[in-house]
Design a protein around this motif. Structure first.
Motif, PDB file in Angstrom:
ATOM      1  N   TRP A 150      57.215  67.963  12.118  1.00  0.00           N
ATOM      2  CA  TRP A 150      57.000  69.010  13.125  1.00  0.00           C
ATOM      3  C   TRP A 150      56.612  68.321  14.429  1.00  0.00           C
ATOM      4  CZ3 TRP A 150      53.330  73.626  11.550  1.00  0.00           C
ATOM      5  CH2 TRP A 150      53.382  74.636  12.524  1.00  0.00           C
ATOM      6  N   SER A 151      57.351  68.564  15.496  1.00  0.00           N
ATOM      7  CA  SER A 151      57.058  68.015  16.816  1.00  0.00           C
ATOM      8  C   SER A 151      56.956  66.487  16.741  1.00  0.00           C
ATOM      9  CB  SER A 151      55.785  68.658  17.359  1.00  0.00           C
ATOM     10  OG  SER A 151      55.646  68.422  18.752  1.00  0.00           O
ATOM     11  N   LEU A 152      55.834  65.897  17.158  1.00  0.00           N
ATOM     12  CA  LEU A 152      55.687  64.443  17.098  1.00  0.00           C
ATOM     13  C   LEU A 152      55.902  63.919  15.686  1.00  0.00           C
ATOM     14  CD1 LEU A 152      54.908  61.709  18.364  1.00  0.00           C
ATOM     15  CD2 LEU A 152      52.495  62.343  18.020  1.00  0.00           C
ATOM     16  N   GLY A 153      55.555  64.716  14.685  1.00  0.00           N
ATOM     17  CA  GLY A 153      55.782  64.302  13.308  1.00  0.00           C
ATOM     18  C   GLY A 153      57.239  64.012  13.017  1.00  0.00           C
ATOM     19  N   GLY A 154      58.135  64.715  13.713  1.00  0.00           N
ATOM     20  CA  GLY A 154      59.562  64.468  13.531  1.00  0.00           C
ATOM     21  C   GLY A 154      59.998  63.130  14.091  1.00  0.00           C
ATOM     22  N   ILE A 155      59.341  62.691  15.161  1.00  0.00           N
ATOM     23  CA  ILE A 155      59.640  61.368  15.712  1.00  0.00           C
ATOM     24  C   ILE A 155      59.246  60.293  14.712  1.00  0.00           C
ATOM     25  CG2 ILE A 155      59.007  59.731  17.529  1.00  0.00           C
ATOM     26  CD1 ILE A 155      58.859  62.102  19.450  1.00  0.00           C
ATOM     27  N   TYR A 156      58.066  60.452  14.107  1.00  0.00           N
ATOM     28  CA  TYR A 156      57.660  59.520  13.055  1.00  0.00           C
ATOM     29  C   TYR A 156      58.689  59.513  11.922  1.00  0.00           C
ATOM     30  CZ  TYR A 156      52.896  59.835  15.073  1.00  0.00           C
ATOM     31  OH  TYR A 156      51.796  59.814  15.889  1.00  0.00           O
ATOM     32  N   ALA A 157      59.108  60.701  11.497  1.00  0.00           N
ATOM     33  CA  ALA A 157      60.037  60.812  10.372  1.00  0.00           C
ATOM     34  C   ALA A 157      61.341  60.079  10.674  1.00  0.00           C
ATOM     35  CB  ALA A 157      60.311  62.280  10.059  1.00  0.00           C
ATOM     36  N   ARG A 158      61.850  60.252  11.875  1.00  0.00           N
ATOM     37  CA  ARG A 158      63.108  59.588  12.239  1.00  0.00           C
ATOM     38  C   ARG A 158      62.939  58.068  12.294  1.00  0.00           C
ATOM     39  NH1 ARG A 158      67.416  62.364  14.500  1.00  0.00           N
ATOM     40  NH2 ARG A 158      67.816  60.566  15.876  1.00  0.00           N
ATOM     41  N   GLU A 159      61.807  57.610  12.805  1.00  0.00           N
ATOM     42  CA  GLU A 159      61.590  56.164  12.865  1.00  0.00           C
ATOM     43  C   GLU A 159      61.462  55.562  11.467  1.00  0.00           C
ATOM     44  OE1 GLU A 159      61.936  54.227  15.529  1.00  0.00           O
ATOM     45  OE2 GLU A 159      62.520  56.098  16.521  1.00  0.00           O
ATOM     46  N   LEU A 160      60.829  56.287  10.560  1.00  0.00           N
ATOM     47  CA  LEU A 160      60.750  55.814   9.183  1.00  0.00           C
ATOM     48  C   LEU A 160      62.139  55.743   8.552  1.00  0.00           C
ATOM     49  CD1 LEU A 160      57.596  57.717   7.882  1.00  0.00           C
ATOM     50  CD2 LEU A 160      57.819  55.242   8.170  1.00  0.00           C
ATOM     51  N   ALA A 161      62.953  56.768   8.807  1.00  0.00           N
ATOM     52  CA  ALA A 161      64.314  56.776   8.266  1.00  0.00           C
ATOM     53  C   ALA A 161      65.143  55.648   8.864  1.00  0.00           C
ATOM     54  CB  ALA A 161      64.973  58.120   8.543  1.00  0.00           C
ATOM     55  N   ARG A 162      64.900  55.335  10.113  1.00  0.00           N
ATOM     56  CA  ARG A 162      65.628  54.249  10.762  1.00  0.00           C
ATOM     57  C   ARG A 162      65.238  52.893  10.150  1.00  0.00           C
ATOM     58  NH1 ARG A 162      68.381  54.502  15.321  1.00  0.00           N
ATOM     59  NH2 ARG A 162      67.397  56.463  15.990  1.00  0.00           N
ATOM     60  N   ALA A 163      63.945  52.757   9.841  1.00  0.00           N
ATOM     61  CA  ALA A 163      63.443  51.491   9.313  1.00  0.00           C
ATOM     62  C   ALA A 163      63.750  51.307   7.833  1.00  0.00           C
ATOM     63  CB  ALA A 163      61.936  51.402   9.543  1.00  0.00           C
ATOM     64  N   ALA A 164      63.791  52.410   7.071  1.00  0.00           N
ATOM     65  CA  ALA A 164      63.966  52.310   5.613  1.00  0.00           C
ATOM     66  C   ALA A 164      64.933  53.382   5.105  1.00  0.00           C
ATOM     67  CB  ALA A 164      62.613  52.427   4.914  1.00  0.00           C
ATOM     68  N   PRO A 165      66.197  53.331   5.519  1.00  0.00           N
ATOM     69  CA  PRO A 165      67.152  54.378   5.105  1.00  0.00           C
ATOM     70  C   PRO A 165      67.347  54.465   3.598  1.00  0.00           C
ATOM     71  CG  PRO A 165      68.289  52.508   6.110  1.00  0.00           C
ATOM     72  CD  PRO A 165      66.830  52.313   6.365  1.00  0.00           C
ATOM     73  N   HIS A 166      67.103  53.377   2.876  1.00  0.00           N
ATOM     74  CA  HIS A 166      67.264  53.399   1.421  1.00  0.00           C
ATOM     75  C   HIS A 166      66.257  54.332   0.754  1.00  0.00           C
ATOM     76  CE1 HIS A 166      63.939  50.605   2.066  1.00  0.00           C
ATOM     77  NE2 HIS A 166      63.565  50.870   0.829  1.00  0.00           N
ATOM     78  N   ALA A 167      65.144  54.612   1.449  1.00  0.00           N
ATOM     79  CA  ALA A 167      64.083  55.424   0.862  1.00  0.00           C
ATOM     80  C   ALA A 167      64.160  56.886   1.274  1.00  0.00           C
ATOM     81  CB  ALA A 167      62.715  54.861   1.252  1.00  0.00           C
TER      82      ALA A 167
ATOM     83  N   LEU B 281      50.283  54.341  12.423  1.00  0.00           N
ATOM     84  CA  LEU B 281      51.524  53.593  12.255  1.00  0.00           C
ATOM     85  C   LEU B 281      51.503  52.779  10.963  1.00  0.00           C
ATOM     86  CD1 LEU B 281      52.250  52.346  15.899  1.00  0.00           C
ATOM     87  CD2 LEU B 281      53.205  54.325  14.700  1.00  0.00           C
ATOM     88  N   GLY B 282      50.366  52.164  10.655  1.00  0.00           N
ATOM     89  CA  GLY B 282      50.264  51.426   9.399  1.00  0.00           C
ATOM     90  C   GLY B 282      50.306  52.344   8.200  1.00  0.00           C
ATOM     91  N   GLY B 283      49.662  53.497   8.324  1.00  0.00           N
ATOM     92  CA  GLY B 283      49.627  54.443   7.217  1.00  0.00           C
ATOM     93  C   GLY B 283      50.967  55.066   6.915  1.00  0.00           C
ATOM     94  N   LEU B 284      51.812  55.241   7.923  1.00  0.00           N
ATOM     95  CA  LEU B 284      53.117  55.856   7.710  1.00  0.00           C
ATOM     96  C   LEU B 284      53.992  55.016   6.792  1.00  0.00           C
ATOM     97  CD1 LEU B 284      53.914  57.087  11.335  1.00  0.00           C
ATOM     98  CD2 LEU B 284      53.520  58.536   9.336  1.00  0.00           C
ATOM     99  N   GLY B 285      54.033  53.727   7.052  1.00  0.00           N
ATOM    100  CA  GLY B 285      54.834  52.857   6.195  1.00  0.00           C
ATOM    101  C   GLY B 285      54.321  52.838   4.769  1.00  0.00           C
ATOM    102  N   ASP B 286      53.012  52.789   4.624  1.00  0.00           N
ATOM    103  CA  ASP B 286      52.420  52.797   3.284  1.00  0.00           C
ATOM    104  C   ASP B 286      52.727  54.105   2.563  1.00  0.00           C
ATOM    105  OD1 ASP B 286      51.376  50.313   3.837  1.00  0.00           O
ATOM    106  OD2 ASP B 286      49.364  51.058   4.321  1.00  0.00           O
ATOM    107  N   LEU B 287      52.671  55.216   3.311  1.00  0.00           N
ATOM    108  CA  LEU B 287      52.946  56.534   2.726  1.00  0.00           C
ATOM    109  C   LEU B 287      54.367  56.615   2.204  1.00  0.00           C
ATOM    110  CD1 LEU B 287      52.285  59.570   2.265  1.00  0.00           C
ATOM    111  CD2 LEU B 287      52.985  59.960   4.640  1.00  0.00           C
ATOM    112  N   LEU B 288      55.324  56.211   3.010  1.00  0.00           N
ATOM    113  CA  LEU B 288      56.715  56.270   2.580  1.00  0.00           C
ATOM    114  C   LEU B 288      56.942  55.394   1.352  1.00  0.00           C
ATOM    115  CD1 LEU B 288      59.617  57.212   3.011  1.00  0.00           C
ATOM    116  CD2 LEU B 288      59.940  55.268   4.566  1.00  0.00           C
ATOM    117  N   GLU B 289      56.394  54.205   1.378  1.00  0.00           N
ATOM    118  CA  GLU B 289      56.563  53.295   0.234  1.00  0.00           C
ATOM    119  C   GLU B 289      55.953  53.886  -1.033  1.00  0.00           C
ATOM    120  OE1 GLU B 289      55.330  48.731  -1.108  1.00  0.00           O
ATOM    121  OE2 GLU B 289      54.942  49.434   0.937  1.00  0.00           O
TER     122      GLU B 289
ATOM    123  N   PHE C  34      54.333  50.766  19.753  1.00  0.00           N
ATOM    124  CA  PHE C  34      55.140  51.981  19.611  1.00  0.00           C
ATOM    125  C   PHE C  34      55.638  52.379  21.001  1.00  0.00           C
ATOM    126  CE2 PHE C  34      56.051  56.507  19.105  1.00  0.00           C
ATOM    127  CZ  PHE C  34      56.657  56.551  17.851  1.00  0.00           C
ATOM    128  N   THR C  35      56.797  51.896  21.366  1.00  0.00           N
ATOM    129  CA  THR C  35      57.342  52.165  22.699  1.00  0.00           C
ATOM    130  C   THR C  35      58.568  53.059  22.583  1.00  0.00           C
ATOM    131  OG1 THR C  35      58.704  50.167  22.600  1.00  0.00           O
ATOM    132  CG2 THR C  35      56.515  49.975  23.614  1.00  0.00           C
TER     133      THR C  35
END
Length: 254
Positions: free
Chosen positions: A99-116, A76-84, A152-153
């Motif tokens: 892909w699969s669970l990876g898509g859930i991560y992708a959507r949450e990142l887009a929700r948190a940082a739509p500008h990126a 979870l910490g690495g995902l934010g750093d990666l996107l930034e 992560f709920t």
């Protein structure tokens, strides 16, 4: 896991055979793309797709977070750093493919940082699942749950959360042997869509129909997103897509 998943070996072989043709797919503007692996997988699983995207001129990145063990503190910490980091490198919004669970991560990142984020593409992702829903991977998930961060709920289905602020495409298969295909659907709006393909869950990253659809989505000019429409000669590879029906999700009233 369903015996239907054995098809993944054929899908991988078919991708290899079709590479000369796949490399002739339309090239886009070369923007940056991050590809997130599925549950228990790592960058090795997405390497063929990323290599092809690079052949098409994109800057395709793996996630470099090792094996996807679920939402651990490190991941979870690495995902934010990666996107930034990639967004800063690109100097523009980037596409996230999960892909699969990876898509859930992708959507949450887009929700948190739509500008990126330019757009999100999910491959067989159970985006409508919440805790205690069943899937073909639930036994492994339960064993790894002690490693997962309690922050992560997932107690509200995506259908009942605000829409993403960026375009979103969900690619799914009705013969997915791991994920309930209905849990992969999104509500169709002016900037969201479901694309149905024929294939296995494990083979989605190698499936030639998926690859064509992903390449088509990536090739759209920034700011001019339109729903996918397969060319006439390929219509047979894309059965009519389903729209989300919240009453057919687990735990919903009939």
């Amino acid at each position: 896991m369903s015996v239907l998943e054995v098809r993944a070996f054929n899908e991988r072989a078919l991708m290899t055979a079709a590479l000369p043709l796949l490399r002739r797919l339309p090239k886009g503007d070369g923007h940056h793309v991050i590809v997130f692996p599925g549950f228990t997988a790592g960058d090795g699983s997405t390497r063929p797709l990323r290599h092809l995207l690079r052949d098409l001129g994109y800057h395709a990145h793996g996630w470099r977070l090792g094996q996807n063990l679920g939402p651990t503190h490190e991941i979870l910490g690495g995902l934010g750093d990666l996107l930034e980091r990639v967004h800063r490198q690109a100097g523009a919004p980037i596409t996230l493919i999960g892909w699969s669970l990876g898509g859930i991560y992708a959507r949450e990142l887009a929700r948190a940082a739509p500008h990126a984020v330019r757009q999100v593409i999910t491959l067989g992702s159970p985006i409508q699942m919440v805790e205690n829903d069943s899937s073909g991977a639930e036994q492994i998930w339960k064993r790894l749950r002690p490693l997962h961060s309690p922050t992560f709920t997932r107690d509200v289905r995506a259908a009942f959360r605000p829409h993403l602020e960026v375009p979103a495409t969900s690619v799914y298969s009705r013969t997915d042997g791991v994920v309930n295909w209905q849990s992969s659907l999104v509500r169709k709006t002016a900037t969201t869509e479901n694309i149905r393909v024929v294939g296995s869950h494990i083979g989605l990253g190698f499936n030639t129909s998926v690859i064509y659809a992903v390449a088509d989505r990536l090739a759209q000019p920034a700011g001019s997103w339109r729903s996918f429409r397969a060319p006439l000669l390929l219509r047979g590879a894309y059965p009519p897509a389903d729209n989300l029906d919240p009453t057919r999700l687990p735990g919903s009233a009939a």
